[in-house]
Every structure is written in C-alpha cells, then in structure tokens.
Motif scaffolding. Structure first.
Motif, PDB file in Angstrom:
ATOM      1  N   LEU A  22       7.042  -8.552  -0.923  1.00 56.31           N
ATOM      2  CA  LEU A  22       6.391  -7.348  -0.362  1.00 56.31           C
ATOM      3  C   LEU A  22       6.771  -7.151   1.108  1.00 56.31           C
ATOM      4  O   LEU A  22       7.092  -6.033   1.542  1.00 56.31           O
ATOM      5  N   ILE A  23       6.765  -8.229   1.856  1.00 57.37           N
ATOM      6  CA  ILE A  23       7.135  -8.149   3.274  1.00 57.37           C
ATOM      7  C   ILE A  23       8.589  -7.697   3.410  1.00 57.37           C
ATOM      8  O   ILE A  23       8.919  -6.832   4.235  1.00 57.37           O
ATOM      9  N   ALA A  24       9.462  -8.265   2.556  1.00 59.97           N
ATOM     10  CA  ALA A  24      10.889  -7.888   2.623  1.00 59.97           C
ATOM     11  C   ALA A  24      11.057  -6.393   2.331  1.00 59.97           C
ATOM     12  O   ALA A  24      11.844  -5.710   3.001  1.00 59.97           O
ATOM     13  N   VAL A  25      10.303  -5.870   1.377  1.00 55.03           N
ATOM     14  CA  VAL A  25      10.389  -4.438   1.056  1.00 55.03           C
ATOM     15  C   VAL A  25       9.877  -3.608   2.240  1.00 55.03           C
ATOM     16  O   VAL A  25      10.516  -2.650   2.687  1.00 55.03           O
ATOM     17  N   LEU A  26       8.715  -3.996   2.757  1.00 54.44           N
ATOM     18  CA  LEU A  26       8.104  -3.219   3.844  1.00 54.44           C
ATOM     19  C   LEU A  26       8.955  -3.236   5.112  1.00 54.44           C
ATOM     20  O   LEU A  26       9.028  -2.245   5.838  1.00 54.44           O
ATOM     21  N   ASP A  83       9.692 -14.762   7.668  1.00 51.45           N
ATOM     22  CA  ASP A  83       8.832 -13.590   7.896  1.00 51.45           C
ATOM     23  C   ASP A  83       7.463 -13.792   7.253  1.00 51.45           C
ATOM     24  O   ASP A  83       6.431 -13.454   7.829  1.00 51.45           O
ATOM     25  N   TYR A  84       7.482 -14.350   6.043  1.00 53.01           N
ATOM     26  CA  TYR A  84       6.223 -14.590   5.321  1.00 53.01           C
ATOM     27  C   TYR A  84       5.375 -15.648   6.050  1.00 53.01           C
ATOM     28  O   TYR A  84       4.183 -15.448   6.298  1.00 53.01           O
ATOM     29  N   LEU A  85       6.003 -16.754   6.423  1.00 53.45           N
ATOM     30  CA  LEU A  85       5.254 -17.826   7.101  1.00 53.45           C
ATOM     31  C   LEU A  85       4.712 -17.336   8.441  1.00 53.45           C
ATOM     32  O   LEU A  85       3.579 -17.636   8.814  1.00 53.45           O
ATOM     33  N   ASP A  86       5.527 -16.554   9.162  1.00 57.15           N
ATOM     34  CA  ASP A  86       5.075 -16.034  10.458  1.00 57.15           C
ATOM     35  C   ASP A  86       3.885 -15.104  10.282  1.00 57.15           C
ATOM     36  O   ASP A  86       2.935 -15.119  11.072  1.00 57.15           O
ATOM     37  N   LEU A  87       3.953 -14.273   9.239  1.00 56.28           N
ATOM     38  CA  LEU A  87       2.850 -13.320   9.031  1.00 56.28           C
ATOM     39  C   LEU A  87       1.550 -14.066   8.704  1.00 56.28           C
ATOM     40  O   LEU A  87       0.495 -13.776   9.260  1.00 56.28           O
ATOM     41  N   VAL A  88       1.647 -15.067   7.814  1.00 54.89           N
ATOM     42  CA  VAL A  88       0.439 -15.840   7.474  1.00 54.89           C
ATOM     43  C   VAL A  88      -0.064 -16.562   8.729  1.00 54.89           C
ATOM     44  O   VAL A  88      -1.269 -16.580   9.013  1.00 54.89           O
ATOM     45  N   ALA A  89       0.856 -17.115   9.500  1.00 47.99           N
ATOM     46  CA  ALA A  89       0.464 -17.855  10.717  1.00 47.99           C
ATOM     47  C   ALA A  89      -0.254 -16.935  11.708  1.00 47.99           C
ATOM     48  O   ALA A  89      -1.156 -17.375  12.439  1.00 47.99           O
ATOM     49  N   VAL A 106      -1.412  -7.951   4.558  1.00 43.51           N
ATOM     50  CA  VAL A 106       0.038  -8.144   4.652  1.00 43.51           C
ATOM     51  C   VAL A 106       0.664  -6.792   4.994  1.00 43.51           C
ATOM     52  O   VAL A 106       1.455  -6.655   5.936  1.00 43.51           O
ATOM     53  N   THR A 107       0.273  -5.777   4.227  1.00 42.02           N
ATOM     54  CA  THR A 107       0.853  -4.448   4.423  1.00 42.02           C
ATOM     55  C   THR A 107       0.475  -3.889   5.785  1.00 42.02           C
ATOM     56  O   THR A 107       1.337  -3.402   6.540  1.00 42.02           O
ATOM     57  N   HIS A 108      -0.813  -3.962   6.118  1.00 35.64           N
ATOM     58  CA  HIS A 108      -1.257  -3.356   7.374  1.00 35.64           C
ATOM     59  C   HIS A 108      -0.540  -3.962   8.580  1.00 35.64           C
ATOM     60  O   HIS A 108      -0.250  -3.270   9.553  1.00 35.64           O
ATOM     61  N   SER A 109      -0.217  -5.253   8.477  1.00 38.36           N
ATOM     62  CA  SER A 109       0.480  -5.918   9.592  1.00 38.36           C
ATOM     63  C   SER A 109       1.825  -5.260   9.883  1.00 38.36           C
ATOM     64  O   SER A 109       2.333  -5.350  10.995  1.00 38.36           O
ATOM     65  N   LEU A 110       2.417  -4.651   8.859  1.00 38.29           N
ATOM     66  CA  LEU A 110       3.764  -4.103   9.031  1.00 38.29           C
ATOM     67  C   LEU A 110       3.785  -2.585   9.211  1.00 38.29           C
ATOM     68  O   LEU A 110       4.831  -2.015   9.525  1.00 38.29           O
ATOM     69  N   LEU A 111       2.643  -1.938   9.004  1.00 41.55           N
ATOM     70  CA  LEU A 111       2.629  -0.475   9.153  1.00 41.55           C
ATOM     71  C   LEU A 111       2.631  -0.089  10.623  1.00 41.55           C
ATOM     72  O   LEU A 111       2.183  -0.839  11.484  1.00 41.55           O
ATOM     73  N   ARG A 112       3.127   1.128  10.877  1.00 40.17           N
ATOM     74  CA  ARG A 112       3.258   1.582  12.262  1.00 40.17           C
ATOM     75  C   ARG A 112       2.264   2.705  12.527  1.00 40.17           C
ATOM     76  O   ARG A 112       2.271   3.727  11.853  1.00 40.17           O
ATOM     77  N   GLN A 113       1.425   2.464  13.517  1.00 40.89           N
ATOM     78  CA  GLN A 113       0.444   3.487  13.929  1.00 40.89           C
ATOM     79  C   GLN A 113       1.180   4.732  14.413  1.00 40.89           C
ATOM     80  O   GLN A 113       0.859   5.846  14.020  1.00 40.89           O
ATOM     81  N   GLU A 114       2.221   4.497  15.247  1.00 44.48           N
ATOM     82  CA  GLU A 114       2.909   5.627  15.886  1.00 44.48           C
ATOM     83  C   GLU A 114       3.689   6.475  14.875  1.00 44.48           C
ATOM     84  O   GLU A 114       3.890   7.662  15.094  1.00 44.48           O
ATOM     85  N   ALA A 115       4.090   5.871  13.770  1.00 52.62           N
ATOM     86  CA  ALA A 115       4.857   6.639  12.773  1.00 52.62           C
ATOM     87  C   ALA A 115       3.920   7.329  11.779  1.00 52.62           C
ATOM     88  O   ALA A 115       4.367   7.976  10.848  1.00 52.62           O
TER      89      ALA A 115
END
Ligand code: SAM
Length: 299
Positions: A22-26, A83-89, A106-115
């Motif tokens: 999921l992280i790789a896709v996002l 990327d996965y380990l960093d996100l969980v950390a 997981v998803t919210h961590s990668l979404l962009r407020q400005e976009a």
C-alpha cells in the motif's frame, strides 16, 4: 457477522504484506500534483496497541512486524521495506514498538494536505467504527478525512468517479462471511464501470477454501476482460515448526493464517520492481518452515 476484530491480527504477516504494498502504491500516486482520493472500504479501528489484551492474546504481530523489526538489519532493508518500517516507527518512540498503524493511518501519513488529497473511510463494526472515529479526530485532518459507519461495498458507489478523476480504492474485507469472496469481484466490476482508470487494491487470505483459491483467478479474468493491467503478489510464512500441544478430548489447535495475497488493478509501474525486491526480503525475515515463499505475477 461481527466476530472479526482486526486488533487480534494487527501487525501480522498479512498486514506487513498489505501495508508494504500500500505504501509503495501511495508513494507513486502522490508524486502527481492532481488531488488523489483514497477510499478505504473496510477501514478497521485505525490504530492498535501491540501491548493490548487483544493483540497480546493472539501474538500475531510476533510473526509479523515484531519479527521483521527484530530479525532484519534495518540498514539492509530494501526501499519498500524501509519505507514500511520507517512509517511504523513514526508512530512509536525510538526503540519502541507499541503502536501499529492500520490502513487509515498508513494512508493518511502519505496524503498531502496542500494537494487536497482526500481519504474516505468505511467501517461497519460498531465498536471499531467508534474507535476509528476517536482516532480520526486525533488526526485533526478536518474535511480531508471522513468516516461512515456503512457497508463499504455499497458506500463506494457514490464516490466513483472522484472529482479530480484520480483514486485508489483499498478493499480489505475480513472474509468472515463467505459472501465477501463474491462481493469483491462484483464490487470491482461495478467500480471499473464507474471509473475505469482508478487503482484498485484488494487483500485476501490464502486459505484452503475454494472461494479463496478462486478469488485471484476471478480477478485476473475480470481485469483481462476489461483490458486493465493487474499485479498479484502473495507472501507465505509457511508452517510453524513449533510443536503444538494436543490436549486429549479437545480439537487440535488451528494453524492460523500462514499466507495472504494482494491483487492490484491498474498498478503503478513502480510497484512490481518494488515488490520484486521486498518479497524475498520479507520471506527471509518472516518465513518459518514448509511452504514459505512468495508469488509475484502481473499481466
Ligand atoms: N484495512 C484495515 C487495515 O489494513 O488496517 C483492516 C480491516 S479488517 C481486515 C476488515 C474490517 O472490515 C473489520 O474491521 C470489519 O469490522 C470491517 N467490515 C466488515 N464488513 C464490512 C463492510 N461490509 N463494510 C465496511 N466494513 C466492514
């Protein structure tokens, strides 16, 4: 219907596969400026305590994220695993692993407020949707994130096509009712009619049940019929080599889930190379014995 609680499974090997992919896709989908809508049809509770009674009881994270963190030298992690380990950390204090982020976080961590990316969550379980509502409130994400206590298969219909015509749909049912195996292809067929260029990401358990076996085959046929590219990946940790205790007069303990898969329609072109590196590393770190391995195939 409501016996499944993701807290018992949070951070297991299936979550490792699902969330790594999921992280790789996002990461790819958030490289373009146009706003992205992510729909999570089966969101779960959002955040899980790995030291809670529920997660502690089954210990499934012990064969998933906990084992990955302890057995893999972080410096050796390939990019998708890193990327996965960093996100969980990022949800934990340095050196600790107490909190596990579910797909909404997981998803919210990668979404962009400005976009002006958006996250649309569905969770039907009364307790889990209450817990998720509390966790979402902590995000302070305003209208970027919305949650409905509704059937995600049905709720998705009204969201397609999304306003900016870019979407990722995560379909991650619990499959506790057999119907889910039929609902997934039906939902995808309908969704692809509404919005053919979306990226659709399905998780499923690899278990000895005909419906589970047939699901990836049905999804390949469906994608091929509508002329859409697909990617299919599985991760199997194999049988446990630990001896199980048989108690006379009681049924033998069930082995638990040993493998699962993800099926992605319209995958980003970066997903296959990312998983080509990540899957062998995950098998190496999490594999236990007979049957361990992975599959990676695409159209
Ligand atoms: N996606 C989550 C993650 O990766 O962290 C895990 C989701 S869990 C496998 C499946 C969730 O779907 C459960 O919390 C269950 O209560 C919920 N659920 C079951 N049927 C549903 C439906 N028809 N619509 C929405 N949620 C549903």
């Amino acid at each position: 219907m409501f016996s499944y609680r993701h807290a018992f499974h949070a951070g297991n090997h299936a979550d490792v596969l699902k969330h790594t992919a999921l992280i790789a896709v996002l990461k790819h989908l958030t490289t373009k400026d146009t706003p992205l809508t992510v729909v999570d049809t089966h969101a779960g509770a959002g955040l899980y305590r790995l030291d809670s009674e529920q997660t502690g009881l089954s210990g499934e994270a012990g064969e998933g994220i906990v084992k990955l963190v302890t057995s893999l030298d972080a410096a050796q992690a390939v990019p998708a695993v890193k990327d996965y380990l960093d996100l969980v950390a990022s949800f934990n204090k340095p050196g600790e692993l107490r909190v596990y982020p579910g797909s909404p976080f997981v998803t919210h961590s990668l979404l962009r407020q400005e976009a002006r990316d958006k996250l649309r969550l569905f969770e039907l379980h009364p307790a889990d949707s209450r817990a998720l509502a509390g966790h979402v409130a902590q995000m302070e994400a305003g209208r970027q994130v919305t949650l409905k206590r509704e059937d995600g298969f049905e709720g998705l219909k009204a969201l397609l096509p999304p306003p900016a015509r870019r979407a990722l749909v995560l379909i991650d049912p619990s499959y506790e009712i057999k119907n889910d195996y039929g609902k997934v292809p039906a939902c995808l067929q309908d969704s692809l009619r509404r919005f053919a260029t979306g990226t659709y990401f399905v998780w499923y358990p690899v278990i000895p049940r005909p419906e589970a076996h047939e699901l990836p085959r049905r999804l390949k046929t469906l994608s091929n019929q509508v002329g859409k590219p697909w990617l299919h990946a599985t991760l199997s940790i194999g049988q446990s080599e630990a001896k199980t205790t048989i108690i006379p007069g009681e049924p033998p303990p069930r082995p638990g889930l040993t493998a699962s898969g993800v099926f992605v329609i319209n995958p980003p072109h970066t997903l296959k190379p990312a998983l080509q590196q990540a899957l062998p590393q995950l098998v190496e770190a999490l594999g236990r014995g007979r049957g361990k391995g992975h599959v990676l195939e695409s159209s």
